[in-house]
Scaffold this active site. Structure first.
Site, PDB file in Angstrom:
ATOM      1  CG  ASN A 144       8.299  -3.056  -0.285  1.00 55.55           C
ATOM      2  OD1 ASN A 144       7.694  -3.825   0.451  1.00 55.55           O
ATOM      3  ND2 ASN A 144       9.296  -2.311   0.143  1.00 55.55           N
ATOM      4  CG  HIS A 160      14.948  -4.088   0.636  1.00 54.17           C
ATOM      5  ND1 HIS A 160      13.828  -4.476  -0.064  1.00 54.17           N
ATOM      6  CD2 HIS A 160      14.490  -3.649   1.849  1.00 54.17           C
ATOM      7  CE1 HIS A 160      12.760  -4.294   0.675  1.00 54.17           C
ATOM      8  NE2 HIS A 160      13.132  -3.801   1.839  1.00 54.17           N
ATOM      9  CD  GLU A 178      13.937  -6.451  -3.479  1.00 53.51           C
ATOM     10  OE1 GLU A 178      13.140  -6.990  -4.252  1.00 53.51           O
ATOM     11  OE2 GLU A 178      13.593  -5.557  -2.664  1.00 53.51           O
ATOM     12  CB  SER A 230      11.818  -0.797   1.450  1.00 53.27           C
ATOM     13  OG  SER A 230      11.102   0.348   1.891  1.00 53.27           O
TER      14      SER A 230
END
Length: 284
Positions: free
Chosen positions: A192, A142, A154, A121
């Protein structure tokens, strides 16, 4: 050229993310080999899968019965058992040295046309792939937590990742019933990079007494139409996971990603959120 015909998927790691990825792959009809370093971790992964399948079956949300799905997954502690897989997804702990070691070992066991994906991540895809003879076949896949429920994946493109591998990553995620978006290999990627400052600011204003935790979460849910406020979401992600992601980006990007003091304190106290029964809220 990367292998296009995907029938068997390998998953490295049987924790929350690894077992979730294995479950989703088996649910959509793939044969799966799930590997972890200890048999007790593998069994823990199977227990989590059984619980999740039971819940989904109770909602009539499965295409097959739970036992049929479960039988598509084989467990192992030997990485060599992934040699026959057409695709491998690594979902081990967020540690660069550990991930690099896993990918070095995978390269010795898997054919050169097998795509190797990482569920990281925050860590650099380029750095994970750098020691390999064929870094061009490494890509970020991800998944979001909980994997069986969350729709998005992702796709993260490393410096050496080829267009064919990137396209295949999108196709595989979509075959698993997910919707994808793509990010360059920059710290935190898309999700993130935006999420962690938001969570940390929610934690800071709670620590400063701006509002109660309930009002902070309600304000964000009702005022911005997000399904879950920052404190509640941090509990669901895991406060240790949030802290690690924030620290990683703080090192790369500077002060705006500095973890909130209260987040550190909660983790040091062992209050990690929903998975431990206590975080910013208490859980059964």
């Amino acid at each position: 050229m990367v292998r296009q015909d995907i029938e068997r998927i390998g998953v490295v790691g049987a924790g929350t993310m690894g077992s979730g990825i294995a479950q989703v792959a088996a649910t959509t009809g793939y044969d799966v080999v799930m590997r972890d370093i200890e048999s007790e971790y593998v069994e823990g992964g199977f227990d989590a899968i059984a619980d999740s399948l039971e819940r989904l079956d109770g909602k009539d949300a499965l295409p097959d019965d739970p036992e049929t799905i479960r039988e598509r997954i084989a467990g192992t502690t030997d990485l060599a058992d992934l040699a026959d897989c057409d695709l491998v997804v690594e979902a081990a702990v967020e540690n660069m040295d550990i991930k690099r070691d896993i990918f070095r070992d995978l390269e010795t066991h898997c054919d050169a046309d097998v795509m190797l994906a990482t569920n990281t991540s925050t860590l650099s895809i380029t750095s994970i792939a750098a020691p390999l003879e064929h870094p061009e076949r490494v890509v970020g896949l991800h998944f979001m937590n909980p994997v069986p429920i969350m729709e998005g994946v992702e796709i993260v493109v490393g410096e050496k990742t080829t267009a064919a591998v990137t396209d295949l990553a999108h196709e595989v995620a979509e075959a698993l019933g997910k919707t994808t978006w793509e990010s360059d290999d920059k710290p935190g990627f898309v999700t993130n990079r935006i999420l962690m400052p938001w969570l940390n600011e929610g934690i800071r204003i709670y620590d400063e007494g701006v509002a109660t935790k309930e009002d902070i979460d309600a304000g964000m849910e009702l005022g911005t139409n997000v399904p879950m406020g920052p404190l509640k979401l941090a509990d669901h992600i895991g406060l240790d996971v949030c802290l690690h992601a924030s620290e990683t980006m703080y090192e790369e990007l500077g002060d705006r990603y500095k973890p909130a003091y209260l987040l550190k304190r909660k983790v040091e106290a062992g209050d990690l959120g929903k998975k431990t029964g206590r975080g910013f809220y208490e859980y059964d």
